[in-house]
Design a protein around this motif. Structure first.
Motif, mmCIF file in Angstrom:
data_model
loop_
_atom_site.group_PDB
_atom_site.id
_atom_site.type_symbol
_atom_site.label_atom_id
_atom_site.label_comp_id
_atom_site.label_asym_id
_atom_site.label_seq_id
_atom_site.Cartn_x
_atom_site.Cartn_y
_atom_site.Cartn_z
ATOM 1 N N ASP A 4 0.832 -1.209 0.000
ATOM 2 C CA ASP A 4 0.000 0.000 0.000
ATOM 3 C C ASP A 4 0.863 1.253 0.000
ATOM 4 O O ASP A 4 0.585 2.206 -0.738
ATOM 5 N N ALA A 5 1.889 1.282 0.837
ATOM 6 C CA ALA A 5 2.784 2.439 0.895
ATOM 7 C C ALA A 5 3.524 2.615 -0.420
ATOM 8 O O ALA A 5 3.701 3.743 -0.903
ATOM 9 N N THR A 6 3.945 1.518 -1.029
ATOM 10 C CA THR A 6 4.622 1.584 -2.323
ATOM 11 C C THR A 6 3.679 2.151 -3.386
ATOM 12 O O THR A 6 4.085 2.981 -4.214
ATOM 13 N N ALA A 7 2.425 1.725 -3.362
ATOM 14 C CA ALA A 7 1.443 2.228 -4.327
ATOM 15 C C ALA A 7 1.202 3.719 -4.131
ATOM 16 O O ALA A 7 1.100 4.477 -5.106
ATOM 17 N N VAL A 8 1.109 4.161 -2.876
ATOM 18 C CA VAL A 8 0.894 5.585 -2.593
ATOM 19 C C VAL A 8 2.095 6.397 -3.073
ATOM 20 O O VAL A 8 1.943 7.456 -3.695
ATOM 21 N N PHE A 9 3.323 5.893 -2.800
ATOM 22 C CA PHE A 9 4.516 6.603 -3.257
ATOM 23 C C PHE A 9 4.559 6.674 -4.783
ATOM 24 O O PHE A 9 4.852 7.727 -5.352
ATOM 25 N N THR A 10 4.265 5.571 -5.441
ATOM 26 C CA THR A 10 4.285 5.534 -6.902
ATOM 27 C C THR A 10 3.290 6.535 -7.479
ATOM 28 O O THR A 10 3.604 7.273 -8.420
ATOM 29 N N GLU A 11 2.102 6.586 -6.915
ATOM 30 C CA GLU A 11 1.085 7.536 -7.372
ATOM 31 C C GLU A 11 1.562 8.972 -7.167
ATOM 32 O O GLU A 11 1.430 9.823 -8.047
ATOM 33 N N PHE A 12 2.125 9.243 -5.990
ATOM 34 C CA PHE A 12 2.655 10.576 -5.686
ATOM 35 C C PHE A 12 3.758 10.953 -6.677
ATOM 36 O O PHE A 12 3.750 12.042 -7.257
ATOM 37 N N ALA A 13 4.703 10.049 -6.885
ATOM 38 C CA ALA A 13 5.842 10.334 -7.764
ATOM 39 C C ALA A 13 5.380 10.592 -9.202
ATOM 40 O O ALA A 13 5.862 11.532 -9.852
ATOM 41 N N MET A 14 4.455 9.798 -9.687
ATOM 42 C CA MET A 14 3.986 9.982 -11.063
ATOM 43 C C MET A 14 3.229 11.296 -11.221
ATOM 44 O O MET A 14 3.335 11.965 -12.254
ATOM 45 N N ALA A 15 2.473 11.681 -10.209
ATOM 46 C CA ALA A 15 1.680 12.906 -10.298
ATOM 47 C C ALA A 15 2.543 14.163 -10.188
ATOM 48 O O ALA A 15 2.276 15.165 -10.853
#
Length: 170
Positions: A4-15
């Protein structure tokens, strides 16, 4: 770090990567160096993401970027590179005055030292106070003031000449 944390970071980084690259470009003056700076800052942030208790992760990433840039230009200060002035490129003016202004400002920012460019970007592009800039860069407020003053003086020297070139271009 869990999924979940990895997914949140990935979403943040892409945005947020495009905005971070724009700031990094202003700091470095080079597209490739800007991409390297953002990548380095995101990698350091990812390593701390699980324990990050920062309400504003973008602010944390930007602080990492600024400090990483300071480290890079301090290392450059120890090297024996010499910068040669490049001839002014005459281009056909774009119908958009904003494009000419951006090109002019990029050229002028490249003429500043890395320390001065960093202070100008933080003070005027990021709209931070002198105290905030001093905290980010790990220096005194007086140092921020003197670097800002020297940078603005240098910009005043080079921008009128650049503006004349742009105005006289057919």
């Amino acid at each position: 770090m869990d999924e979940d944390a990895t997914a949140v970071f990935t979403e943040f980084a892409m945005a947020r990567t495009p905005a971070l690259i724009r700031v990094a470009y202003l700091l470095t003056g080079d597209q490739h160096a800007a991409e390297d700076l953002v990548q380095s800052a995101l990698a350091k942030t990812y390593a701390r993401w699980g324990s990050l208790r920062h309400r504003d992760p973008e602010g944390y990433v930007r602080t990492v970027m600024y400090r990483e840039q300071v480290s890079w230009w301090r290392r450059l200060g120890r090297s024996r590179e010499s910068v040669l002035p490049t001839p002014a490129d005459l281009t056909v003016p774009d119908p958009s005055t904003h494009t000419d202004l951006r090109v002019t400002m990029r050229a002028a920012l490249r003429l500043l030292s890395p320390a001065q460019r960093t202070v100008v970007v933080l003070r005027y592009y990021e709209d931070l106070t002198e105290t905030q800039v001093a905290d980010i860069l790990g220096c005194s407020v007086g140092t921020v003031r003197s670097r800002t003053s020297r940078a603005v003086s240098r910009l005043r020297e080079v921008l009128p000449a650049t503006a004349l070139v742009l105005e006289t271009t057919p």
